[in-house]
Design an enzyme around this catalytic site. Structure first.
Site, PDB file in Angstrom:
ATOM      1  N   HIS A 267       5.029  -1.408  -0.868  1.00  0.00           N
ATOM      2  CA  HIS A 267       5.580  -1.143  -2.208  1.00  0.00           C
ATOM      3  C   HIS A 267       7.110  -1.073  -2.217  1.00  0.00           C
ATOM      4  CE1 HIS A 267       5.274   0.070  -6.337  1.00  0.00           C
ATOM      5  NE2 HIS A 267       5.802   1.258  -6.153  1.00  0.00           N
TER       6      HIS A 267
HETATM    7  O1  LIG Z   1       2.838   4.650 -11.473  1.00  0.00           O
HETATM    8  C1  LIG Z   1       3.529   3.609 -11.473  1.00  0.00           C
HETATM    9  O2  LIG Z   1       3.173   2.577 -12.069  1.00  0.00           O
HETATM   10  C2  LIG Z   1       4.848   3.618 -10.763  1.00  0.00           C
HETATM   11  C3  LIG Z   1       4.790   4.248  -9.407  1.00  0.00           C
HETATM   12  C4  LIG Z   1       6.146   4.376  -8.797  1.00  0.00           C
HETATM   13  O3  LIG Z   1       7.137   4.277  -9.466  1.00  0.00           O
HETATM   14  C5  LIG Z   1       6.200   4.704  -7.407  1.00  0.00           C
HETATM   15  C6  LIG Z   1       7.403   4.626  -6.763  1.00  0.00           C
HETATM   16  C7  LIG Z   1       7.681   5.191  -5.522  1.00  0.00           C
HETATM   17  C8  LIG Z   1       8.936   5.069  -4.971  1.00  0.00           C
HETATM   18  O4  LIG Z   1       9.746   4.077  -5.289  1.00  0.00           O
HETATM   19  C9  LIG Z   1       9.467   5.990  -3.976  1.00  0.00           C
HETATM   20  O5  LIG Z   1       8.804   6.982  -3.706  1.00  0.00           O
HETATM   21  O6  LIG Z   1      10.539   5.713  -3.449  1.00  0.00           O
END
Ligand SMILES: O=C(O)CCC(=O)/C=C/C=C(\O)C(=O)O
Length: 287
Positions: A267
């Site tokens: 991700h």
């Molecule tokens: O729920 C969603 O659609 C978005 C999830 C989200 O924004 C997760 C992001 C995590 C990070 O970028 C991080 O922990 O750095």
């Protein structure tokens, strides 16, 4: 000419944003002095900030002559706390508009990561004349995956970490966050944990926000066709937070979008494949 060392502390700024619906202090980092500006919007993970999400991506852009602004969204980092009962994507978009108005920036390119990508699309929908090019990673709209049960395993772990912010839960979440979890160092875990524990109000407010409105990031799918900006969509094949088919929805919905999928990537494409990501962004922005 070599770029001076860029640090979080040296580039840290605060600004008060006031409009009819908003009165809040926003923290941001302001780096470089180019005539074109690239804004970076972080994701919604516990302890995320502009700096935490994008520290591998700032220097190449600044060296290429761009001004880079990292905005900490309300409820993260050193920005004010908030309980969000409506669309968090729209709230972030309003904050960004306030920040750009205050800085006198008429038009910017935007790089958004996950929640930051959802917010980028929300900003482009409400302020079409103010966006240059868009880069969306691991996000762009909420809404269902066609293939993966929602909430995804990653989002469940993220929400669990907000409820119980422990190092064990952080490591559990990070283990499915990136493709190669051996790339995560103890220093990185510690920095994220420090961010989380420094702002327990943010952690508690996120839980309250979810309880008030479980759909913090609404499905913007029906309006994607209105975003005419040139857009580079980037995804990790192995994203276990926001599944890759959301990238395909963006590609079908946005008339000027193209999609790149990294192999062996979770991700956090901008961190996991930083060098190639940075080259792709520069190429996209300059051509
Ligand atoms: O729920 C969603 O659609 C978005 C999830 C989200 O924004 C997760 C992001 C995590 C990070 O970028 C991080 O922990 O750095």
């Amino acid at each position: 000419m070599s770029t001076p060392l860029i640090t979080e502390a040296a580039t840290s700024r605060f600004i008060r944003i006031q409009d009819a619906e908003l009165d809040a202090q926003i923290h941001y980092n302001d780096i470089g002095e180019g005539t074109e500006t690239v804004v970076m919007l972080h994701g919604s993970g516990p302890g995320a900030t502009g700096w935490a999400n994008f520290n591998r991506n700032i220097e190449p852009l600044v060296s290429a002559g761009y001004r880079v602004i990292l905005m900490d969204c309300l409820g993260w980092g050193k920005s004010d706390p908030v309980v969000c009962t409506g669309s968090r994507s729209d709230l972030n978009a309003r904050c960004l508009k306030g920040l750009l108005d205050s800085l006198g920036l008429d038009k910017v390119h935007i790089i958004g990561n996950s929640m930051g990508a959802h917010s980028t699309v929300a900003f482009a929908l409400s302020n079409p004349s103010r966006v240059g090019k868009l880069i969306l990673m691991g996000g762009g709209t909420g809404g269902p995956s066609q293939f993966v049960p929602m909430p995804t395993e990653g989002i469940k772990l993220l929400q669990g970490l907000y409820r119980e912010p422990t190092i064990e839960n952080l490591k559990k979440m990070m283990a499915v966050f990136v493709f190669d979890s051996s790339s995560l160092t103890e220093d990185l875990f510690q920095a994220r944990l420090d961010n989380m524990l420094a702002r327990r109000d943010h952690m508690e407010n996120f839980v309250k926000s979810l309880a008030a409105n479980p759909k913090q990031f609404p499905d913007q799918g029906p309006r994607l066709g209105e975003v005419s900006a040139q857009t580079l969509v980037i995804w990790g094949r192995d994203d276990r937070f926001v599944p890759m088919d959301t990238g395909l929805r963006l590609l079908w919905g946005m008339p000027n979008a193209e999609l790149h999928i990294f192999n062996r990537c979770g991700h956090w494409a901008q961190w996991e494949h930083a060098d190639k990501f940075n080259r792709m962004v520069l190429d996209f922005l300059t051509h």
